[in-house]
Scaffold this active site. Structure first.
Site, PDB file in Angstrom:
ATOM      1  CB  SER A 211      -0.805  -0.211   1.227  1.00  0.00           C
ATOM      2  OG  SER A 211      -2.121   0.989   1.136  1.00  0.00           O
ATOM      3  CG  ASP A 421      -5.918  -3.382  -4.567  1.00  0.00           C
ATOM      4  OD1 ASP A 421      -7.189  -2.540  -3.504  1.00  0.00           O
ATOM      5  OD2 ASP A 421      -4.952  -3.653  -4.064  1.00  0.00           O
ATOM      6  CG  HIS A 458      -4.671  -2.372   0.139  1.00  0.00           C
ATOM      7  ND1 HIS A 458      -4.848  -2.527  -1.774  1.00  0.00           N
ATOM      8  CD2 HIS A 458      -4.636  -2.040   0.604  1.00  0.00           C
ATOM      9  CE1 HIS A 458      -4.083  -1.237  -1.431  1.00  0.00           C
ATOM     10  NE2 HIS A 458      -3.746  -1.068   0.431  1.00  0.00           N
TER      11      HIS A 458
END
Length: 531
Positions: A211, A421, A458
């Site tokens: 991330s 995601d 994610h």
């Protein structure tokens, strides 16, 4: 003395005029670096007094010997770590006042294990945090790495609106720290601390993050190309502030504009099921995953749902139209695509789909915590709001495709991204690799590889198998020259048992089902993109 690569390579770090210095010491043996004087050396102020860096003033450097139970100087203090003993070093630095901002106070931490494997691992953050803290650091420490992380000058008191001052002006000093500067400084000072403690530099150094941590890793690769031997960048937050933030803001804004609020959760989950049912077999394997979401005819999957009864009521044509807009992504009034939408196969009931874009608009576009996101239309977002977001683009984008300096330095970057995601579209990572490839051609695969994980959300989660140990694959690539053509992925049940495996293919190759058990990696091969 080369603090970045030991004797293997000369540092060429540029941009910040960084220079880490430690007092020259005698060359230590393995026995010396693991000797019984480790606690004394750790807690001796003289060990750390010569740490310095050209871009900032170090105001404090303290080492404490940790018996491995819980953190002593790394916040949150007294976080359980349950590891072997290590030297826990806390460094505080400041850049003073810059352009009317500051002075800042940056904290960074270096953990030096008594039984060291000769490597450094820098740990990235996530969301608005520059570091994920002790719970992630201890995982690296437990495998023998020296570990480092930094808060970039962003203490808990600044969360979540980290870039705004008390007067709600945009704090460019903190922004520069967060986007890139603290990454370079932390890597250099960690290397210096290693040499001060062990009397020798790390043989190899790695960045590990997902991330924002993935974005930080790519910032290191682009700006400080010889700082780390290997960068693991998972689901990186690329192409901010305008393009990524438009994609993340778009779903809530079009729902508010077209429906008067967010879609009911049970409507979204009904759509999820319909998409998987319609498109699952497109890749040849009926496994509940979309191997290539781009082949999914999402309109054909959703349009028959109009009139379907759910516990939330009947699905309307307006709701189906909104879902299709979410997949299409930000679009101008005349139908021009601005940036990627989300992939079919994401969870429409989670992620950015159901998150109001207050943070992006209040922090990046308007620097106003009272700004009401519901007053922004989809047209506003891609017209008048976009230039406001673009004002932060240069630093935050972290999307420079010129990696020739990294290539020439012998560095490696391993990226992976979940195709489901629901925070950052996986096509962003594809786009970046394709841009790099336009510059460096077929040789790109010698230093940059991307793996796409069907069904994975994610940084993990979702219904698909996620990479089992991507760092190990990166280490083998860096240290043994074993470039990964596939990346083992696993899905585990609640008891931790492996229930599904898959060998993810290095992009642009795609998985191809050869027949057999769909939960077994051996049932799939990798074929060329045009195969």
């Amino acid at each position: 003395m080369n603090l970045l690569r030991g004797s293997r390579r000369t540092s060429t770090v540029v941009g910040l005029a960084l220079m880490a210095i430690v007092a020259a010491g005698c060359t230590g043996t393995d026995d010396q670096r693991r000797s019984t004087d480790a606690p004394d050396r750790c807690e001796d102020p003289a060990t750390w007094e010569s740490l310095s860096i050209g871009s900032a003033e170090i105001t404090d450097a303290t080492g404490v010997w940790n018996d491995g139970a819980s953190t002593r100087v790394t916040p949150p203090e007294e976080t359980e770590v349950d590891t072997d003993p290590f030297c826990e070093v806390a460094v505080t630095l400041t850049h003073g006042e810059e352009g009317g901002f500051g002075p800042d106070e940056v904290g960074l931490w270096v953990w030096l294990p008594e039984d060291w494997n000769g490597r450094l691992q820098a740990i990235g953050g996530g969301g608005t945090y520059a570091t994920n803290g002790p719970e992630v650091m201890r995982e690296a420490l437990a495998t023998g790495y020296a570990v480092t992380a930094s808060d970039a000058g962003i203490g808990e008191e600044r969360q979540p609106n980290i870039f705004l001052t008390d007067q709600e002006t945009f704090d460019w000093q903190i922004f520069e720290n967060w986007t890139h500067r603290s990454i370079g400084e932390t890597g250099l000072l960690a290397q210096a601390a290693i040499e001060a403690f062990y009397d020798e530099p790390a043989e190899y150094s790695y960045w590990n993050g997902c991330s924002n941590g993935g974005r930080q890793g790519l910032a290191a690769a682009q700006r400080y190309p010889d700082l780390f031997d290997g960068v693991l960048a998972a689901a990186p937050a690329l192409y901010g502030a305008d393009r990524l933030n438009m994609t993340m803001s778009w779903p809530a804004i079009v729902q508010q504009e077209r429906l008067g609020g967010l879609m009911d959760e049970c409507t979204a989950t009904t759509m999820n099921t319909a998409i998987i049912d319609h498109c699952d077999a497109d890749d040849g394997a009926e496994d509940g995953l979309l191997g290539d979401p781009r082949t999914c005819d999402v309109a054909a999957a959703l349009q028959p749902l109009v009139g379907t009864e759910t516990p939330c009521g009947s699905i309307t044509s307006e709701e189906v139209a909104v879902a299709l807009e979410i997949f299409a992504g930000p679009t101008t009034p005349d139908g021009q695509a601005v940036w990627y939408g989300f992939e079919p196969g994401i969870d429409l009931a989670g992620g950015a789909i159901r998150t109001p874009p207050s943070f992006a608009l209040q922090n990046f576009a308007f620097a106003d915590l009272d700004h009401d996101w519901t007053t922004v239309s989809s047209t506003d977002l891609v017209t008048s709001v976009r230039p406001r977001l673009q004002g932060r683009l240069e630093l935050l984008a972290t999307a420079d495709p010129s990696l020739s300096r990294l290539r020439d330095a012998g560095g490696k970057v391993l990226m992976w991204h979940g195709l489901a995601d629901a925070i950052f579209p996986a096509q962003q990572s594809v786009h970046y690799v394709e841009e790099v490839t336009q510059l460096t051609g077929e040789s790109t695969a010698d230093f940059l590889r991307l793996f796409l994980a069907p069904g994975v959300d994610h940084c993990g989660g979702g219904d698909g198998p996620a990479p089992a140990d991507p760092l190990a694959a990166l280490v083998a690539w860096v240290e043994d020259g074993t470039a990964p053509d596939t990346l083992l992925a696993e899905d585990r049940d609640e008891d931790g048992e492996v229930v599904r495996t898959r060998d993810l293919c290095a992009f642009p190759a795609k998985q191809a089902y050869e027949g057999g058990e769909v939960d077994d990696a051996g049932s799939f091969t990798c074929e060329a993109a045009d195969g």
